[in-house]
Design a protein around this motif. Structure first.
Motif, PDB file in Angstrom:
ATOM      1  N   LYS A 157      15.943  -3.906 -15.343  1.00 54.09           N
ATOM      2  CA  LYS A 157      15.428  -2.782 -15.618  1.00 54.09           C
ATOM      3  C   LYS A 157      15.548  -1.095 -15.214  1.00 54.09           C
ATOM      4  N   LYS A 158      16.271  -0.695 -15.806  1.00 55.72           N
ATOM      5  CA  LYS A 158      16.440   0.949 -15.286  1.00 55.72           C
ATOM      6  C   LYS A 158      14.947   1.764 -15.443  1.00 55.72           C
ATOM      7  N   PRO A 159      14.563   1.688 -14.941  1.00 50.73           N
ATOM      8  CA  PRO A 159      13.143   3.118 -15.523  1.00 50.73           C
ATOM      9  C   PRO A 159      13.294   3.979 -15.664  1.00 50.73           C
ATOM     10  N   LEU A 160      12.327   4.240 -16.359  1.00 51.93           N
ATOM     11  CA  LEU A 160      12.642   6.145 -16.447  1.00 51.93           C
ATOM     12  C   LEU A 160      11.901   6.870 -15.566  1.00 51.93           C
ATOM     13  N   PHE A 161      11.353   6.263 -14.851  1.00 52.22           N
ATOM     14  CA  PHE A 161      10.249   7.102 -13.881  1.00 52.22           C
ATOM     15  C   PHE A 161      10.697   6.311 -12.626  1.00 52.22           C
ATOM     16  N   ASN A 162      10.884   7.337 -11.166  1.00 56.75           N
ATOM     17  CA  ASN A 162      10.814   7.247 -10.275  1.00 56.75           C
ATOM     18  C   ASN A 162       9.807   6.111  -9.863  1.00 56.75           C
ATOM     19  N   VAL A 163       9.628   5.510  -8.515  1.00 54.25           N
ATOM     20  CA  VAL A 163       8.780   5.268  -8.339  1.00 54.25           C
ATOM     21  C   VAL A 163       7.540   5.879  -8.024  1.00 54.25           C
ATOM     22  N   GLU A 164       7.132   7.106  -7.419  1.00 57.01           N
ATOM     23  CA  GLU A 164       6.986   7.942  -6.583  1.00 57.01           C
ATOM     24  C   GLU A 164       6.255   8.256  -7.797  1.00 57.01           C
ATOM     25  N   GLU A 165       6.998   8.713  -9.393  1.00 53.66           N
ATOM     26  CA  GLU A 165       5.920   9.240 -10.358  1.00 53.66           C
ATOM     27  C   GLU A 165       5.051   8.072 -10.715  1.00 53.66           C
ATOM     28  N   ARG A 166       5.522   6.662 -10.917  1.00 51.47           N
ATOM     29  CA  ARG A 166       4.867   5.301 -11.318  1.00 51.47           C
ATOM     30  C   ARG A 166       4.271   4.953 -10.702  1.00 51.47           C
ATOM     31  N   LEU A 167       3.565   5.279  -9.315  1.00 50.38           N
ATOM     32  CA  LEU A 167       2.917   5.180  -8.259  1.00 50.38           C
ATOM     33  C   LEU A 167       1.909   5.819  -7.990  1.00 50.38           C
ATOM     34  N   GLU A 168       2.402   7.773  -8.784  1.00 51.18           N
ATOM     35  CA  GLU A 168       1.337   8.315  -9.007  1.00 51.18           C
ATOM     36  C   GLU A 168       0.564   7.816 -10.454  1.00 51.18           C
ATOM     37  N   MET A 169       0.949   7.462 -11.344  1.00 47.70           N
ATOM     38  CA  MET A 169       0.456   6.959 -12.139  1.00 47.70           C
ATOM     39  C   MET A 169      -0.729   6.388 -12.585  1.00 47.70           C
ATOM     40  N   ILE A 170      -0.414   5.031 -11.131  1.00 38.46           N
ATOM     41  CA  ILE A 170       0.028   4.067 -11.120  1.00 38.46           C
ATOM     42  C   ILE A 170      -2.283   4.567 -10.349  1.00 38.46           C
ATOM     43  N   HIS A 171      -1.939   5.479  -9.707  1.00 36.32           N
ATOM     44  CA  HIS A 171      -3.045   5.527  -8.165  1.00 36.32           C
ATOM     45  C   HIS A 171      -4.671   6.349  -9.378  1.00 36.32           C
ATOM     46  N   ASP A 172      -3.979   7.645 -10.373  1.00 31.29           N
ATOM     47  CA  ASP A 172      -4.569   7.873 -10.978  1.00 31.29           C
ATOM     48  C   ASP A 172      -5.041   7.223 -12.128  1.00 31.29           C
ATOM     49  N   ALA A 173      -4.681   6.092 -12.445  1.00 28.53           N
ATOM     50  CA  ALA A 173      -5.312   4.926 -13.610  1.00 28.53           C
ATOM     51  C   ALA A 173      -6.542   4.619 -12.364  1.00 28.53           C
ATOM     52  N   ILE A 174      -5.805   3.834 -11.726  1.00 31.34           N
ATOM     53  CA  ILE A 174      -6.919   2.711 -11.271  1.00 31.34           C
ATOM     54  C   ILE A 174      -7.683   3.814  -9.990  1.00 31.34           C
ATOM     55  N   ASP A 175      -8.086   5.166  -9.732  1.00 32.32           N
ATOM     56  CA  ASP A 175      -9.423   5.373  -9.550  1.00 32.32           C
ATOM     57  C   ASP A 175     -10.024   4.686  -9.620  1.00 32.32           C
ATOM     58  N   LYS A 176     -11.147   4.128 -10.828  1.00 35.30           N
ATOM     59  CA  LYS A 176     -11.964   4.167 -10.668  1.00 35.30           C
ATOM     60  C   LYS A 176     -13.065   3.066 -10.405  1.00 35.30           C
ATOM     61  N   PHE A 177     -11.669   2.330  -9.620  1.00 36.28           N
ATOM     62  CA  PHE A 177     -12.078   0.591  -9.446  1.00 36.28           C
ATOM     63  C   PHE A 177     -11.817   0.907  -7.879  1.00 36.28           C
ATOM     64  N   GLU A 178     -13.231   0.596  -7.667  1.00 41.40           N
ATOM     65  CA  GLU A 178     -13.390   0.215  -5.914  1.00 41.40           C
ATOM     66  C   GLU A 178     -12.326  -0.818  -5.233  1.00 41.40           C
ATOM     67  N   ASN A 179     -12.161  -2.346  -5.711  1.00 42.95           N
ATOM     68  CA  ASN A 179     -11.391  -2.828  -5.199  1.00 42.95           C
ATOM     69  C   ASN A 179     -10.222  -2.532  -5.657  1.00 42.95           C
ATOM     70  N   VAL A 180      -9.773  -1.657  -5.590  1.00 40.81           N
ATOM     71  CA  VAL A 180      -8.445  -2.349  -6.598  1.00 40.81           C
ATOM     72  C   VAL A 180      -7.224  -1.283  -5.857  1.00 40.81           C
ATOM     73  N   SER A 181      -6.880  -1.639  -5.098  1.00 37.86           N
ATOM     74  CA  SER A 181      -5.426  -0.735  -4.547  1.00 37.86           C
ATOM     75  C   SER A 181      -4.066  -0.724  -5.003  1.00 37.86           C
ATOM     76  N   VAL A 182      -2.489  -0.045  -4.456  1.00 38.20           N
ATOM     77  CA  VAL A 182      -1.533   0.070  -5.294  1.00 38.20           C
ATOM     78  C   VAL A 182      -0.655   0.012  -3.970  1.00 38.20           C
ATOM     79  N   ALA A 183       0.355  -0.811  -4.106  1.00 37.09           N
ATOM     80  CA  ALA A 183       0.831  -0.683  -3.259  1.00 37.09           C
ATOM     81  C   ALA A 183       2.743  -1.075  -4.297  1.00 37.09           C
ATOM     82  N   HIS A 184       4.156  -0.288  -3.133  1.00 44.07           N
ATOM     83  CA  HIS A 184       5.249  -0.898  -3.581  1.00 44.07           C
ATOM     84  C   HIS A 184       6.138  -1.934  -2.638  1.00 44.07           C
ATOM     85  N   PHE A 185       6.608  -2.351  -3.136  1.00 42.62           N
ATOM     86  CA  PHE A 185       7.602  -3.480  -2.596  1.00 42.62           C
ATOM     87  C   PHE A 185       8.544  -3.478  -3.637  1.00 42.62           C
ATOM     88  N   ASP A 186       9.932  -3.697  -2.646  1.00 50.03           N
ATOM     89  CA  ASP A 186      11.476  -4.142  -3.451  1.00 50.03           C
ATOM     90  C   ASP A 186      11.804  -5.588  -2.606  1.00 50.03           C
TER      91      ASP A 186
END
Ligand code: COA
Length: 165
Positions: free
Chosen positions: A44-73
């Motif tokens: 895949k060739k993503p439209l959004f870069n890693v930082e942009e995708r992480l920011e969108m995930i962070h915003d989406a999961i903010d309401k879940f107490e036991n959910v975190s975000v990580a990046h791994f390549d």
């Protein structure tokens, strides 16, 4: 809730959709911790870069107490082991997902016997959804408010049309 089990939920998330969030919600109710993992799909060739995708995930999961975000390549099972996670979550939307998901689950099992893939079905209203379709609708100025969060809708709008007024 499955005590002491950390699950990782990997994907490209380009961008995260309400269908992904539905799966995250379900997983958060089952497992003690869920790590939404931005991983690399080499085809895949993503439209959004890693930082942009992480920011969108962070915003989406903010309401879940036991959910975190990580990046791994690297290899997903290596990351799962690093996180001491025994479970990889994948969403299964339709039969068309099955062959690809089955192949990945079996390969991951070959690579790490102790790790299992758990499939969760999203609400049926998301079975038709994927990130490519959302990007395509956004590119041609269609309404994507029922498919992604407001924050993601704004990011897509900015990508394709410049800043929203
Ligand atoms: N709701 C809406 N859409 C969903 C969804 C849901 N619940 N679940 C999946 N999708 C969509 C995604 O939006 C995506 O759409 P797109 O193809 O239009 O972008 C598609 O279904 C599948 O994407 P995703 O779930 O993000 O998975 P992926 O196939 O891009 O990710 C990895 C695969 C990253 C998990 C895999 O390549 C990987 O593990 N990489 C690490 C390297 C590795 O270990 N490789 C060996 C694996 S065997």
């Amino acid at each position: 809730m499955s005590k002491n089990i950390t699950a990782i939920y990997p994907g490209t998330f380009d961008p995260i959709t309400l269908g992904h969030i539905d799966i995250i919600h379900r997983a958060a109710n089952i497992f003690e911790k869920v790590v939404v993992t931005l991983a690399v799909n080499t085809s895949k060739k993503p439209l959004f870069n890693v930082e942009e995708r992480l920011e969108m995930i962070h915003d989406a999961i903010d309401k879940f107490e036991n959910v975190s975000v990580a990046h791994f390549d690297g290899l997903l099972v290596d990351f799962a082991r690093e996180q001491k996670s025994l479970v990889i979550i994948r969403g299964l939307r339709a039969i068309s997902d099955f062959e690809y998901e089955f192949q990945m689950a079996l390969m991951n099992k070959k690579l790490a016997r102790e790790i299992s893939t758990v499939f969760l079905m999203p609400n049926e209203k998301y079975t038709y959804l994927n990130s490519t379709i959302v990007k395509s609708v956004a590119k041609f100025h269609g309404n994507i408010d029922n498919f992604v969060t407001k924050f993601v809708a704004d990011q897509l709008h900015n990508k394709f049309n410049g800043e929203r007024s």
